[in-house]
Design an enzyme around this catalytic site. Structure first.
Site, PDB file in Angstrom:
ATOM      1  N   HIS A  33      32.716  26.910 -25.695  1.00 39.14           N
ATOM      2  CA  HIS A  33      31.935  28.041 -26.197  1.00 39.14           C
ATOM      3  C   HIS A  33      32.643  28.783 -27.326  1.00 39.14           C
ATOM      4  CE1 HIS A  33      29.661  28.321 -22.068  1.00 39.14           C
ATOM      5  NE2 HIS A  33      29.315  27.278 -22.791  1.00 39.14           N
ATOM      6  N   ASP A  34      33.883  28.404 -27.627  1.00 40.68           N
ATOM      7  CA  ASP A  34      34.651  29.123 -28.639  1.00 40.68           C
ATOM      8  C   ASP A  34      34.683  28.371 -29.974  1.00 40.68           C
ATOM      9  OD1 ASP A  34      36.080  31.556 -29.066  1.00 40.68           O
ATOM     10  OD2 ASP A  34      37.945  30.421 -29.203  1.00 40.68           O
ATOM     11  N   ALA A  35      33.706  27.506 -30.213  1.00 37.60           N
ATOM     12  CA  ALA A  35      33.655  26.729 -31.463  1.00 37.60           C
ATOM     13  C   ALA A  35      33.023  27.576 -32.565  1.00 37.60           C
ATOM     14  CB  ALA A  35      32.881  25.441 -31.248  1.00 37.60           C
TER      15      ALA A  35
END
Length: 432
Positions: free
Chosen positions: A299-301
């Site tokens: 989710h941190d892309a």
């Protein structure tokens, strides 16, 4: 009062970063504009800083240069160590801007980079010294303040540029290029070293273009070594110019998330079309990265986790990096850094949202669906095989089983949502 740092790229002086009355500006050197830029295929320092004689304002200058620095709590700790303001980009770059991401070096006027023929200066670490470095990184990011070290990497995670040669790890001194990035465990994120090592290996097993990553151990302490794709391997590691998508799009690092004004997936694909020639292979590669990150629960892309890599032949999409399954941790956000269609949460992404993403990114919805299904069908088998390899090599960890279970679930959900009888309705409605 004006202060200046000379900006060097691949050992060539290309311009000047100035601080005047607390505000930054950047100007290309006249010699670089007339003949030097041709050595890099007339590529500018950044897509957001096109070649021109006029100086750039702080608004245009800051995103690229601030994007070279660590972020968040790491930036605060460095500023405290150096006794400068955490808001002072210039002072931080003056102190740690010797070895940055890509091929940029910032030096005081009158100084020059280490000559290419000069042997790289390295402080090799024995086991006790390496353990000390692992302890120091969370307390003093980039080992700021150590004599001979001017190291900087963007991001909020603990990391350190190092030189790795077989089993040896050392610190690059006096502006020498590093070859790897050392990542210790992330505080409060159980098994982060194993998580990232597994996800990167899984990307490689899927035949994605990915930075080479390996788990290492010293005295029962695990850490990750990531080979730098912006360094040319050899007896003397040579720098390669690169910039992340936030820098290329003129977005300040503190607004890297889409919800805060950061890049969208549509902007990322448009950037590739504008910066690369031919762009089609890079568009396909970025699509694979987007799908992979979604299915593993990264989710941190955000915009700083994709980069352009430059050569005299032009720009290309850099290999995948910083792939970590954040979705397996209940304490971390379930919002993705970039929307798919109109949804931030993967659990809410239906076939029509993938179709909307495709249209927004100027892709074919049918082709996106085909590629998504291909990866979703292949990924679970590769995940189980990679897990077996990790366990056989002694790199097993409880978090890996959770990641594989999550991948199984996400791939099954995606296949089901894209192959139900009404799945094509959204595609046809958007294509018509």
């Amino acid at each position: 009062m004006a202060r200046q740092l000379e900006v060097w790229l691949l050992g060539a002086h290309i311009g000047t970063l100035a601080q005047i009355d607390g505000r930054l500006s950047f100007a290309y050197a006249a010699d670089w504009l007339t003949k030097g830029a041709a050595s890099l295929g007339n590529t500018p320092l950044s897509q957001s800083l096109p070649l021109r004689a006029e100086p750039f304002s702080e608004r245009a200058t800051r995103p690229f240069f601030a994007g070279l620095l660590p972020e968040g709590a790491k930036r605060k700790l460095i500023a405290q160590t150096l006794h400068v303001s955490r808001q002072n980009d210039y002072a931080l770059l003056d102190s740690i801007g010797g070895e940055c991401a890509g091929a940029v070096t910032l030096l005081e006027p009158g100084q020059t980079p280490q000559a290419p023929e000069t042997p790289n200066a390295v402080r090799w670490l024995d086991e006790a010294q390496l353990l000390h470095v692992l302890d120091e990184i969370p307390l003093r990011p980039m080992l700021a303040g150590d004599e001979g070290l001017r190291l900087s990497l963007a991001g909020a995670q603990d990391k350190l540029p190092v030189v790795a040669d077989g089993d040896r790890v050392g610190l690059p001194l006096f502006g020498s290029p590093s070859s790897h990035i050392l990542k210790p465990p992330i505080a409060g994120v159980e098994g982060s070293v194993f998580n990232e090592g597994f996800c990167m290996a899984l990307a490689g097993a899927l035949k994605l273009d990915v930075a080479n990553t390996k788990i290492h151990r010293v005295a029962e302490r695990h850490y990750l070594l990531v080979a730098r794709y912006d360094r040319q391997p050899g007896t003397q590691s040579q720098r390669l110019h690169q910039e992340d998508f936030c820098q290329a799009l003129g977005v300040a690092p503190e607004t890297k998330y889409q919800s805060e004004g950061g890049p969208t997936l549509a902007q990322a694909f448009e950037l590739l079309r504008r910066a690369t020639r031919p762009s089609a292979p890079h568009i396909i590669k970025l699509l694979d990265f987007v799908v992979f990150n979604a299915l593993i629960g990264n989710h941190d892309a955000h915009g700083k986790n994709f980069s352009l890599l430059y050569s005299p032949r032009g720009a290309v999409l850099a290999p995948l990096y910083d792939a970590l399954s954040t979705a397996v941790y209940p304490t971390l956000t379930d919002k993705m850094a970039m929307k798919i269609g109109s949804k931030y949460k993967f659990s809410e992404v239906q076939a029509r949202h993938w179709a909307q993403f495709a249209v927004d990114a100027a892709l074919s919805p049918a082709q996106v669906k085909k590629r998504l299904l291909e990866i979703a069908k292949r990924l679970p088998e590769r995940a189980h095989a990679t897990l077996a390899t990790f366990e056989a090599e002694g790199n097993g960890h409880a978090i890996l089983g959770q990641i594989v279970t999550l991948i199984d679930q996400r791939c099954a959900l995606t296949i089901r949502r894209l192959t139900t009888p009404d799945a094509d309705d959204g595609l046809q409605a958007i294509e018509s």
